[in-house]
Write an enzyme that holds these catalytic residues in place. Sequence first.
Site, PDB file in Angstrom:
ATOM      1  CD  GLU A  91     -61.715  39.238  21.274  1.00 40.22           C
ATOM      2  OE1 GLU A  91     -62.641  39.885  21.826  1.00 40.22           O
ATOM      3  OE2 GLU A  91     -61.288  38.148  21.707  1.00 40.22           O
ATOM      4  CG  HIS A 138     -63.109  27.383  18.717  1.00 45.96           C
ATOM      5  ND1 HIS A 138     -64.307  27.221  19.354  1.00 45.96           N
ATOM      6  CD2 HIS A 138     -62.322  28.068  19.582  1.00 45.96           C
ATOM      7  CE1 HIS A 138     -64.256  27.757  20.562  1.00 45.96           C
ATOM      8  NE2 HIS A 138     -63.062  28.288  20.731  1.00 45.96           N
TER       9      HIS A 138
END
Length: 676
Positions: A409, A478
């Site tokens: 990322e 999540h």
Amino acid sequence: MTVETQATRDHRSLGIPDAELIGMYETMVLARRLDERMWALNRQGRAPFVVSAAGHEAIQVGAAFALDREQDWGLPYYRDVAVNLALGVSVEDILLGVFGRGADPASGGRQMPNHWSDPSRRIFTHSSVVATQFPHACGIAYALKMEERPGVVAAFGGEGSTSGGDWHEAMNFAAIHQLPVVFIIENNQYAISVPEAQEVAGDIAARAIGYGMPGVAVDGNDVLASYEAVKEAVDRARSGDGPTLVAARTYRFYAHTSDDDDRLYRSADEVEEWRRRDPITILHQYLVESRLLDEAAEAAIDEEATTTVAQAVQAADAAPVGRDPLAKVYANPITTTEAATTAEPIPQGEEVNLITAINSTLHEIMAAIPETVVFGEDVADPKGGVFKATEGLTEAFGAARSFNTPLAESLIVGIAVGMGAAGVRPLAEIQFADFIHPAFDQLVSEAARIHYRSDGGWGCPIVVRTPYGGGIHGALYHSQSIEAFYSHVPGLKVVVPSTPADVKGLLWSAVEDPDPVLFLEPKKLYRLATGPFPKGDYRVPLGRAALRRTGEDLVIIAYGTMVHFAVEAADRLAQEGIDAGVLDLRSLKPFDWPSVQAAVEATGKILIVYEDNEFGGYGAEVAAQIGEKAFEWLDAPVRRYASPDVPSYPYAPELEAMLMPNAEGIAERARELAAY
Ligand SMILES: Cc1ncc(C[n+]2csc(CCOP(=O)(O)OP(=O)(O)O)c2C)c(N)n1
């Protein structure tokens, strides 16, 4: 392959004309005189902080002379005084930075000295964060390669930077895409006080093998050897054969910075031994032996360097201080003046869900703006994104403009920063907001600060899209809401669409905006929220809230998924005779204060709903501003309804439901507020 390079000891066979070799010597001497003078200025109390290059001149000058000053890019790190001089930056400009003067072209006195930036020379702005520059170099190189523009990117760092994840992520990416990048490591054997043995396992140059690129170890005190190694690497990159790692062994003669005491961690004997291998002495000897330098010429070079530095010190010291420290936080500062006081009209269009709206808007943008690029984990076809947001983009626009990145990322945001600098418009995807944290540094310390820290010299026109939030049984990793972390950061813009029309309008505005925009997609709404998708040109300006429903008794302020729950609650309340308005903030930064103020003035009662945990969340800022600026209109305490302070939502649906704010919970609190 790792190769021990020996200096050929013959500049002509390297294609270096005599005059250019003398130019190298002059640059090295100038760098040394400047360095000595900067150090003296610090000790005299005239320069608060200096960083020294002394000892590194051979690798710095050798590398910089191997670049084409008309087309190549440089990402020098703080020790690279001589790289900058060799690339044409003046002594006076460097000293303006040392004195922190307003005319300092690198940062206008905002950054510490040696935090280089010069757009006219393609020297990209540098932060203090070790290793973040390497993904930027890859982003620039990707842009050059994609647009078939000439140029090679040289990224510099110390051996300490090779321990950072950003370095490894960049090496990997550069090799995968065979980018025109040269990684130049100046190994002076200490990262502040940490010796090489505690910093680096194995051999730096040998690390290149693992990335499938050539790695070259070179004597960094020998300017000809350094030039040869970097020139070969630059030629390789220029001819399309990809990146190279050059690891140069050298030594710094002074302490790490003027704030460091190197006597604590290295002996005077060791320093003395390396001073006997002074890069300037080595080149001097070569020049004398080659009969290219006599005593008179040497004295003239020395005198000219001393005079240049003395004059530059006078001029830079006399220059006025500071420009406006409040300016240039954003390339496009947005102040909202008009409040939303009537319900936002619903545009015409085909009924679609949120994910379709995202996909269609990306298709529109990529078709209209050839500089746009979409990338992230799994975004390319055939997968087209784990939520299908990017489906069809690779097929429609090609593999160069819509591609998968490695699972890294920090790299994803870092290459976006580099691409933005090189004129490409990146739309990066972080697969889930929960995994954006490794990119915090690239977003906060890099993207958000590029414009400010370069005094407006560089921009960061990037969009980072990411699905966030709960309600889909995604559990702790999540379901996170991350808006509070990022809306806290000056220089970033943060938006949260809640309707398909806003997806289109805000995404278009984000990609056209010159500042970094974090585009948070409430993933519970991907398939749940439907609405019209406007045809043709459609923009929602950044910084403007939307009144989803007017109300006279109270206003519920929300964003993302909570807007839909708030509207549902307001519908129920209406049946009970309570008239609740719903204000969808949709742009968290810039914040639409006038619309919030109008809501307070109209009803005197405000309920703020957000699905992040309550403490220190975005709603706390909204409540604080209301308390400070609109207290006299309040008829009741401002209320917040958010998730309790637990680390995101549990997986079990029953447990998740116990924590996540919902329509019934909103209605309950609204009833209490209405009755206050
Ligand atoms: C990510 C990060 N961690 C810590 C620091 C503090 N720091 C600044 S320079 C430095 C050492 C860097 O050593 P190296 O990369 O070998 O370069 P050198 O200074 O020796 O040229 C450290 C630890 C920083 N700037 N960035």
